[in-house]
Structures are given as C-alpha cells and as structure tokens.
Motif scaffolding. Sequence first.
Motif, mmCIF file in Angstrom:
data_model
loop_
_atom_site.group_PDB
_atom_site.id
_atom_site.type_symbol
_atom_site.label_atom_id
_atom_site.label_comp_id
_atom_site.label_asym_id
_atom_site.label_seq_id
_atom_site.Cartn_x
_atom_site.Cartn_y
_atom_site.Cartn_z
ATOM 1 N N VAL A 159 0.847 -1.200 0.000
ATOM 2 C CA VAL A 159 0.000 0.000 0.000
ATOM 3 C C VAL A 159 0.876 1.241 0.000
ATOM 4 O O VAL A 159 1.772 1.371 0.830
ATOM 5 C CB VAL A 159 -0.936 0.014 1.233
ATOM 6 N N THR A 160 0.637 2.123 -0.962
ATOM 7 C CA THR A 160 1.454 3.328 -1.060
ATOM 8 C C THR A 160 0.741 4.562 -0.532
ATOM 9 O O THR A 160 1.346 5.607 -0.386
ATOM 10 C CB THR A 160 1.823 3.602 -2.533
ATOM 11 N N ALA A 161 -0.584 4.445 -0.275
ATOM 12 C CA ALA A 161 -1.324 5.615 0.188
ATOM 13 C C ALA A 161 -0.708 6.125 1.479
ATOM 14 O O ALA A 161 -0.362 5.347 2.356
ATOM 15 C CB ALA A 161 -2.790 5.251 0.393
ATOM 16 N N ARG A 162 -0.571 7.454 1.588
ATOM 17 C CA ARG A 162 0.096 7.998 2.768
ATOM 18 C C ARG A 162 -0.812 8.023 3.985
ATOM 19 O O ARG A 162 -0.374 7.785 5.089
ATOM 20 C CB ARG A 162 0.575 9.425 2.467
ATOM 21 N N SER A 163 -2.091 8.330 3.752
ATOM 22 C CA SER A 163 -2.985 8.462 4.898
ATOM 23 C C SER A 163 -3.273 7.101 5.521
ATOM 24 O O SER A 163 -3.674 6.168 4.837
ATOM 25 C CB SER A 163 -4.293 9.116 4.466
#
Length: 392
Positions: A99-103
């Motif tokens: 997962v690359t999403a920051r949040s």
Amino acid sequence: MSAEDLLRLADAARCRNQAVQVTGILLFDGMHFFQVLEGPDEEVDALYRSILRDARHSQIVRLLRDHAPSRRFGGRGMELIDLRDYTAATVMDALLARVTARSSLTYDDRVLKIIKACAEGDWKDHFVEGSDAAEWTFAPGGDMFGAAGGVPVAGQPCQFALQPIVDPLRREVSSLEALIRSSSGGSPEAYFSSIPRDQLYQADLDAKAYAFALVNRIGIGDCKVSVNLLPMSLVAVPGAVDILLEQLAGNGLAPEQLIVEVTEQEVISYLDGFKTAITQLRRAGIGLAIDDFGAGFAGLSLLADFQPEKLKIDRTLIDGVHADGPRQAIVRSIVQFCAALGITIVAEGVETVEDWCWLQAAGIEKFQGYLFARPALNGVAPIWWPSRKSRG
Ligand code: C2E
Ligand code: MN
Ligand code: MN
C-alpha cells in the motif's frame, strides 16, 4: 495456473497498465482472481470492459466502483500476491507492504476490507458457483392451459394478461400473475388513468372478478393465481375480503389458490389499516406476497412485524445480478432471512440466462420474467423451459 505463468501474466499487465496510468493489485488463490484497478475513470472503465471481453475469464463480478483522493497501490503498475505463498496470518503484512497511500485512514477503507476478506479465504462471500449459462438451452413447452387468448374480450371495462411464475428445474408453474390492462389491452396506467380518483379502490377490487373469470375460463386446475391490489383497496372498500371470497367462489376457485400481491411501499403508507386486512386474508386462507421488494425503501421493519408467504424481489435488484457484487450481497442476504422465516422468494423480471443461473445457484427456485414467458392478454404464453445441453 502455475506460479511462473502467473508472474508472466502480471508482468504483461504491468506494462500495459503503466502505459495508461492504471495501477492496482492482483490476488490469485489458484482458482479465483481478485483485482483492484485504479486510475483515470476512462482508462479503468476501458480496461474493465476488455477484461469482460476476455474469453479466458468467467463469472466476473464487479464488487465496488469508487472514487478516492489518491491511489492505494501507486507503486508499480500492478502488484501481485500469489495467495498460495501466504497463510491467513501473513497475508495482511504482504498486502500492507504494497500500500502506497500515505494516509493511514486508508487502512480502514472498504477496498482494503474487501481485499482482506478475500485474502483470508472468504471467496465464497463473493462467488456463488453456479452452473454456466452456456450449459443451458431453452425450448417452449406444450400448452398447459387452454385458450391462447391474445385479443381483448368485448364488453369488459378492463382486461387481464397472465404471466406464469415458474420453478424451471421442476418444470412447474407455481402461480399465474394476473396483470390488469385497459379495455383495449393497454397498460395498467392506461387503465387506472381512466378511473375517477374516488372510485380507484372499488374499481381495483371489482376488476379482480374478471381476472378470476379468465383463469376459470382457461382452466388452471389447482395452480395458484396472483393478483395485485393497492392495500387501500382492502382497507377503504367495506367488506373487501368478503367481496374477494365471493368472486373466487363464483369462478370455482378456492381461497387457498389466491395470492394477493401488495408493494412494500404502499403497505408501509397504510400499515395500521392494512393489519386488519391481513388478519382477514389469513383467516380466509388467502396468501400474501410483498411485491417489488427492494425497489423503494426495503421494508425490513415491515418484515420484522409481519411475514408474508411470498416475497418478490424487484427487477432493479435482479437485472445484471450475475456480474454485480453489491446486488449479489443484497440478494444473498434476502435469501438467508427468507429461508429462516419460511418465506418463498420469487425473482421478478428475469431476462437473461446468466442472471437466472446465478439466482438459482444462490438458492432461489421461483422466477418470473421474459426469459421464461411474457405476459399474454387473456391467455398464457408458451413457457420456455431450460434443459441442460447434452455433452459431446
Ligand atoms: P408487478 O406486479 O411487479 O408486475 C410485473 C410487471 O413486470 C408487469 O408489468 C410485467 O409485464 C413486467 N415484467 C414481467 N417480466 C418482466 C421482464 O422480464 N422484464 C421486464 N422489463 N418487465 C417484466 P405491467 O403488466 O406493466 O404491470 C406493472 C405494474 O402494474 C405491476 O407490477 C403492478 O404493480 C401494477 N398492476 C398490475 N395489475 C394491477 C391490478 O390489478 N391492480 C393494481 N393495483 N395494480 C396492478
Ligand atoms: Mn405483482
Ligand atoms: Mn413486481
């Protein structure tokens, strides 16, 4: 598919997707693929359409289509997880590592929840392994009922069209639904628009005598007949249930042969008055069906208070169900609570073999729709029965 073949497939997908800015993740358990595609709307839609066209796949179901502020798997075009390499305990770490999403809020969203359920082996929640639509062929059966009809009967204020509700695998007609038509054979709206408002309920009730006369004329044996009524027709017309009983008796029909269909929306609007009518119907032996279930506000609280013999799932939930995750989840839960409550389900408006196969595999046995028979004015159209193609 071997691990090597899978890698090659994912590599090819990665290259193709990168070119059109699509990223995502592909999971495989040796049998089922699960894929997330993310990117610009048009690109994702185009890719999904090409997957649908790809003859190597079958039973493709769309679980979710959503919009998000950022990608979850923005890394490398298409991540891959071969579930055969993981256990339920280790797969989540492998997933989250991609997962690359920051949040961190993303870690709790629906996409990851659905993937998690699948990665942990809950494929069954998403697949009803039905028989393949291609295995079936349809042919019209011989006439079960007399008088083909087709033309309006002179001198009647209204006409009726009959449409069978069938159990296709048993080749049984469970009931004939009588659908009202204008005196010239026009739609229900055409008929009702010609009736003054203050006579609507009386006319709705009086019309049923013509429906019973029709089924008496064509001869239905101990088959059932279903009629639609506005709940208010039972509430506002004095002695409504007795009128129905007289109409039945006058046409040689038993009360147990009648099913009254009312829509959930209308029932909810007149619930208090209608409860008395329900009691009277029950005492007389007349069955009750909730029509168009799921079309308006699904009457779950209605079902908590009283349970009909039959529940007819509206066409809006049926149409396209074989490829639609949310519809499948809803229909499966309806099947489950109806089984627990002893309610018979009818799927309405079934037009395709694919949808029928899925619904049958999901545990529904009774169907109404153009796939089997269209409504026929003053008669019953030939019923198209499915049979399994012989192999070889
Ligand atoms: P309904 O009771 O849900 O009846 C099913 C409707 O779906 C019928 O429309 C039927 O022709 C249509 N239908 C059946 N199979 C398929 C299919 O595979 N695909 C599609 N697209 N449609 C299919 P119809 O005859 O126009 O009736 C519309 C509605 O009018 C009925 O819906 C019912 O709510 C109402 N209605 C019919 N007769 C009466 C009546 O005597 N009294 C009252 N109050 N309402 C009636
Ligand atoms: Mn109906
Ligand atoms: Mn309906």
